[in-house]
Each structure stands twice: as structure tokens, then as C-alpha cells.
Write an enzyme that holds these catalytic residues in place. Structure first.
Site, mmCIF file in Angstrom:
data_model
loop_
_atom_site.group_PDB
_atom_site.id
_atom_site.type_symbol
_atom_site.label_atom_id
_atom_site.label_comp_id
_atom_site.label_asym_id
_atom_site.label_seq_id
_atom_site.Cartn_x
_atom_site.Cartn_y
_atom_site.Cartn_z
ATOM 1 N N ASP A 1 0.841 -1.199 0.000
ATOM 2 C CA ASP A 1 0.000 0.000 0.000
ATOM 3 C C ASP A 1 0.876 1.248 0.000
ATOM 4 O OD1 ASP A 1 -1.941 1.910 0.234
ATOM 5 O OD2 ASP A 1 -2.517 1.388 2.308
ATOM 6 N N LYS B 1 1.667 7.917 0.433
ATOM 7 C CA LYS B 1 2.074 7.969 1.841
ATOM 8 C C LYS B 1 3.461 8.577 1.963
ATOM 9 C CE LYS B 1 -0.316 3.761 3.415
ATOM 10 N NZ LYS B 1 -1.168 4.385 4.433
ATOM 11 N N GLU C 1 -7.921 2.521 0.439
ATOM 12 C CA GLU C 1 -8.157 1.516 -0.600
ATOM 13 C C GLU C 1 -8.694 0.199 -0.054
ATOM 14 O OE1 GLU C 1 -5.392 1.824 0.925
ATOM 15 O OE2 GLU C 1 -4.903 -0.256 1.338
ATOM 16 N N ARG D 1 -11.078 -0.507 2.045
ATOM 17 C CA ARG D 1 -12.549 -0.574 1.999
ATOM 18 C C ARG D 1 -13.051 -0.719 0.563
ATOM 19 N NH1 ARG D 1 -12.688 5.248 4.854
ATOM 20 N NH2 ARG D 1 -10.703 4.421 5.573
#
Ligand code: BES
Ligand code: ZN
Ligand code: ZN
Length: 485
Positions: free
Chosen positions: A260, A267, A339, A341
């Protein structure tokens, strides 16, 4: 590591070490009569008081067949439950394996099957290290762990077998979680699931990108589109041999983001490497299935793992994009880093189409749950208190801490979007709750529990009883839930 039950008197147990619990508030047990001088000295010097994780070792103990006598702190007797025993054994294993012990016996005495189970699980979990890609590793695992008891019996034997199955399943989960993202893409995760299923006699089906497009999983595919690695929806099925007494069908859904980056809502660099763990929920449901295949609960269990890599790039979805989920609901993607969910919703919808009547999902879903509960409790959300009661009951038995979080109607409005049925984020406050509400929008009235494991799926530091890295949290709870249905 081999694990066995041994019926032998304390002084006859042959091993590199024999360990026995000593409590803070109790005199030494009768087995330690020949060692009173040593124990008195330990206590009066303050070297050993009986607190949890304390360990003292004596070599060549008088009158014992074992090469070392080990006392392990149990804390207060009235607080010493199966969870405490699991940790005491884990701590003992982790200390002794560093001292070159290869065969460890644990004195169960007249303990129950539940105690035997906790002990063996603690040993298997404590013996695990995350050193697969470190040939220079100094870790020296045990070869053999023996539970020594005053009596034998089918119940104790069964408990040891069960513990081995569950402990190894949890380590299987930790192995998957520990793989870096270059070595565990969605495709490779699907291959691993297939191999596990084949080995364990489970059915496995993997939906590829084309199939997901045909079905209309626009929400999941939106996340996947930024990566060169194709997504996979992994489905593993267990069916009981006997026609079940109920129509209940448990669905276990796990977030499988193999990395992720945050996507376009990228991030910060610091700590981003940890996002290889963003598939811990998926790894937990696969680990649970591995044990379920061997323990054979009475109800059908289906695991679903939506697996994707969340990357930025010229094909990536943008903030403001609107996707249509499998349910038909549209979602405005305000933040591409929310992402989890967006992949879980399509998997939750699909799980209901596959006939699941009760759903439990596990996901490293939000940083907000770490703010709320720290690294200690899993955050548990539900639309059905009865199912939550079962999950929390299973978790308690398994020593996996979970805390009931609120999911009032009042939070629902956080997800309003002027352009779509839902926005994928709910603002700064109550972030774990708005994330849970987002999922709830896709389960309708199907009983469902959501477990946010962002704070509990891995350890930042070594614990006395467990190596740092992935914990395999939820595996034991899921197995317990299925077995006690
Ligand atoms: N995978 C992260 C959640 C996470 C954070 C897991 C920390 C483990 C440790 C998730 O996809 C995420 O990025 N969530 C965002 C949501 C936000 C954009 C609404 C978060 O928590 O910051
Ligand atoms: Zn994210
Ligand atoms: Zn994530």
C-alpha cells in the site's frame, strides 16, 4: 519442530531442559523439593520473583533426568489463564533456544487439555523467527517440544494435535505476512493459497481481472488499475462431509493489499516499508482455512481475499474518480489511500452471492484504530450483537484481545458525497468508525463483524513470547469461531 505428549514423572523426563511454572504468590510445587535451596536463593536475591516472562535456569539439577531445570514466572496464580500460559511457554522457548536448548520439556503435571493446547501453541509461536532471508541469522530454533503430564489420554493427545494444527496455521499466516511485496504479489498470494488448498484438500478458485470486470467489481478494479501487477480475488472453500444441522455458512473476508503506497494520495516515505503487511487480514483468513481443513468444523466456511497492489502511476485512479461497485452503489474516491474498503466492499458483496450467511472480515484498515486502541486490542465493529458476542467469546478463549467499537447511525453521514452514493473517506475524526460504516453499507442485514487489525497484526519490537513482525492475529479466533459454531 516436533511436538509430543509424554507421560512420565517430573524427575524422569529426559530433555535438554525441563520447565515448570512458579507463581509470585505461592511456594514452590512438590516437584521442586530437591531444588529448594536454589529457589530460596533465587527469591531472596531478587533474581526471580515469579513475575510473567521471568526465567531462571539451573544446570545439572540434582535427581532430575533433564540437563537443566528451568523455572518460568507465572505471575499471580488467580490471573494465570490459558493466555498467560501460552505466553509463559513462548517466553521460555524464546529464552532457551538462544541458549542452545534443542529439546524442551514443559511440565504440565495434572493440567487440563486446554492447558496442553495453550502450551504447545505458545511453543510453536515462540519458536518462530522472521529470518527467512537472513542466512546469517543467529536464531537457533528448538527441534522438539514435549508436554510432560502425570497422565495420558485421548483428550490430551487431541489437544496437542489441535495445538500443532493451529500454531502451524498461525505461523503460515506470519510467513505470508512477512514476505516483502516483491516476493508476494497478488498473483503469488493466489498461488500460495492454491497450493495450501491443494495440500489441505480445500477448493480454491481465483477470479482474475477479466472475470472481475465481467462481474462488475469496479471498486476493487479501481484500486488495482495503478499497478502492473494484476489483482486476484482468492476464494477458498471448506465444506463439511456431513450435511450440517443449520443453513449457516461462515464467510471470512481478509484485506489482501500486498503493498500500500497510498496510490496517488501517496504515503510519506518514513515507515512505508511496513505496508508490505497490508495483507495481514488476507493472510489470517488463509491461515484459518488451513487449520479448518484439518479440524473439520460442522459448518461450511468460505474465505475471500481480494488481493491488489495499491500503486501510483499514469494508470492509477485519481482522487475524485467515481467507481461503481459490484453492489451497484457508486463511490467517490476522495483519497486513494483509503483503498482497503474499496476492495473489501466488492468481496463482501460477492461473499453474500456465494451464500455466506454470516460474515467476519479482518483488515489492516486504518491508522485511526491504532490511535484509538494502540497496539493491544483489535477494533471490533458489527451490525449484529449476537455474532459479535460469538466472535468476542472466541477471541477471549484464544487470548486475542478485541474491543467493541461503536457504529451508531450518527456516524453514517460522515460518508456523504454530493456526486456518488458514498465517499470513501469520512474526515479526520472517528476514522476507524467511518471506515467500518463504509463496509457496513455493503453487507445490508447479513450479520457481520469487522475486525480492524492495523494495530495488532504486527509487533514493532520483540516480545518475550513472540518475535517482532507479523503476529498472525485472528487466526485462532477464526478457527475457534468455526469449531464452536
Ligand atoms: N493500510 C492503511 C492502514 C494502516 C495504517 C495499516 C497504519 C497499518 C498501519 C490504510 O489503507 C490507509 O492508508 N488508511 C488511511 C485512511 C485514510 C486515508 C482515510 C489511514 O488510516 O490513514
Ligand atoms: Zn491505504
Ligand atoms: Zn491499506
Amino acid at each position: 519442530m516436533e511436538t509430543n505428549l509424554l507421560v512420565q514423572p517430573f524427575d524422569r523426563v529426559g530433555a535438554d531442559a525441563i520447565a515448570i511454572v512458579l507463581f509470585e504468590d505461592e511456594p514452590a510445587p512438590a516437584e521442586l523439593q530437591s531444588a529448594t535451596a536454589w529457589l530460596d536463593e533465587l527469591r531472596s536475591s531478587g533474581e526471580f520473583t515469579g513475575k510473567p516472562a521471568e526465567i531462571a535456569v539451573a544446570h545439572l539439577p540434582q535427581g532430575l533426568a533433564a540437563k537443566r531445570l528451568v523455572v518460568a514466572g507465572g505471575g499471580k496464580r488467580d490471573k494465570f489463564d490459558a493466555a498467560a500460559l501460552r505466553r509463559a511457554v513462548g517466553s521460555t522457548v524464546r529464552t532457551l533456544k538462544q541458549k542452545g536448548v534443542k529439546k524442551l520439556a514443559w511440565w504440565l503435571g495434572a493440567g487440563s487439555p486446554a492447558d496442553a493446547e495453550a502450551a504447545v501453541e505458545g511453543a510453536i509461536l515462540g519458536n518462530y523467527e522472521t529470518d527467512r532471508y537472513k542466512p546469517s541469522s543467529e536464531a537457533k530454533p528448538l527441534d522438539s517440544f514435549v508436554v510432560a503430564a502425570v497422565r495420558g489420554g485421548a483428550d490430551l493427545e487431541a489437544a496437542v494435535t489441535r495445538a500443532r494444527i493451529i500454531g502451524e496455521a498461525q505461523n503460515f499466516t506470519r510467513d505470508l505476512a512477512n514476505e516483502p511485496a516483491n516476493r508476494l504479489t497478488p498473483t503469488i498470494l493466489a498461488d500460495r493459497a492454491r497450493a495450501m488448498a491443494a495440500e489441505q484438500g480445500l477448493e480454491c478458485e481465483v477470479l482474475d481481472q477479466d472475470r472481475m470486470r465481467q462481474l462488475g467489481m469496479g471498486s476493487l478494479l479501481g484500486v488495482a488499475q495503478g499497478s502492473a501487477e494484476p489483482p486476484a480475488l482468492i476464494i477458498v472453500r471448506y465444506r463439511p462431509a456431513k450435511e450440517p444441522a443449520t443453513k449457516d455458512h461462515l464467510g471470512l473476508v481478509g484485506k489482501g493489499v500486498t503493498f500500500d503506497t497510498g496510490g496517488i494520495s501517496i504515503k510519506p516515505a518514513e515507515g512505508m516499508e511496513k505496508m508490505k503487511y497490508d495483507m495481514c487480514g488476507g493472510a489470517a483468513v488463509l491461515g484459518a482455512m488451513r487449520a479448518i481443513a484439518q479440524l473439520k468444523p460442522a459448518i461450511p466456511v468460505t474465505a475471500l481475499v481480494p488481493a491488489v497492489e495499491n500503486m501510483p502511476g499514469s494508470k492509477a485512479q485519481r482522487p475524485g474518480d467515481i467507481v461503481t461497485s459490484l453492489s451497484g452503489k457508486t463511490v467517490e474516491v476522495l483519497n486513494t489511500d483509503a483503498e482497503g474498503r474499496l476492495i473489501l466492499n466488492d468481496a463482501l458483496t460477492y461473499s453474500q452471492r456465494l451464500g455466506c450467511t454470516h460474515l467476519v472480515d479482518a483488515a489492516t484498515l486504518t491508522g485511526a484504530i491504532v490511535v484509538a486502541l494502540g497496539y493491544v486490542n483489535v477494533g471490533a465493529f458489527t451490525n449484529n450483537d449476537a455474532l459479535l458476542g460469538r466472535v468476542l467469546g472466541a477471541a477471549k478463549q484464544e487470548g486475542e484481545k478485541m474491543w467493541h467499537m461503536p457504529l451508531d447511525e450518527d456516524y453514517k453521514e460522515l460518508l456523504k458525497s454530493p456526486f456518488a452514493d458514498l465517499a470513501n473517506i469520512g474526515g479526520r475524526w472517528g476514522g476507524a468508525i467511518s471506515a467500518a460504516w463504509f463496509l457496513r453499507e455493503f453487507v445490508d442485514d447479513t450479520p457481520w463483524v469487522h475486525l480492524d487489525i492495523a494495530g495488532t497484526a504486527w509487533l514493532e519490537e520483540n516480545k518475550p513470547f513472540m518475535a517482532k513482525g507479523p503476529t498472525g492475529v485472528c487466526v485462532r479466533t477464526f478457527v475457534n469461531l468455526a469449531m464452536n459454531w
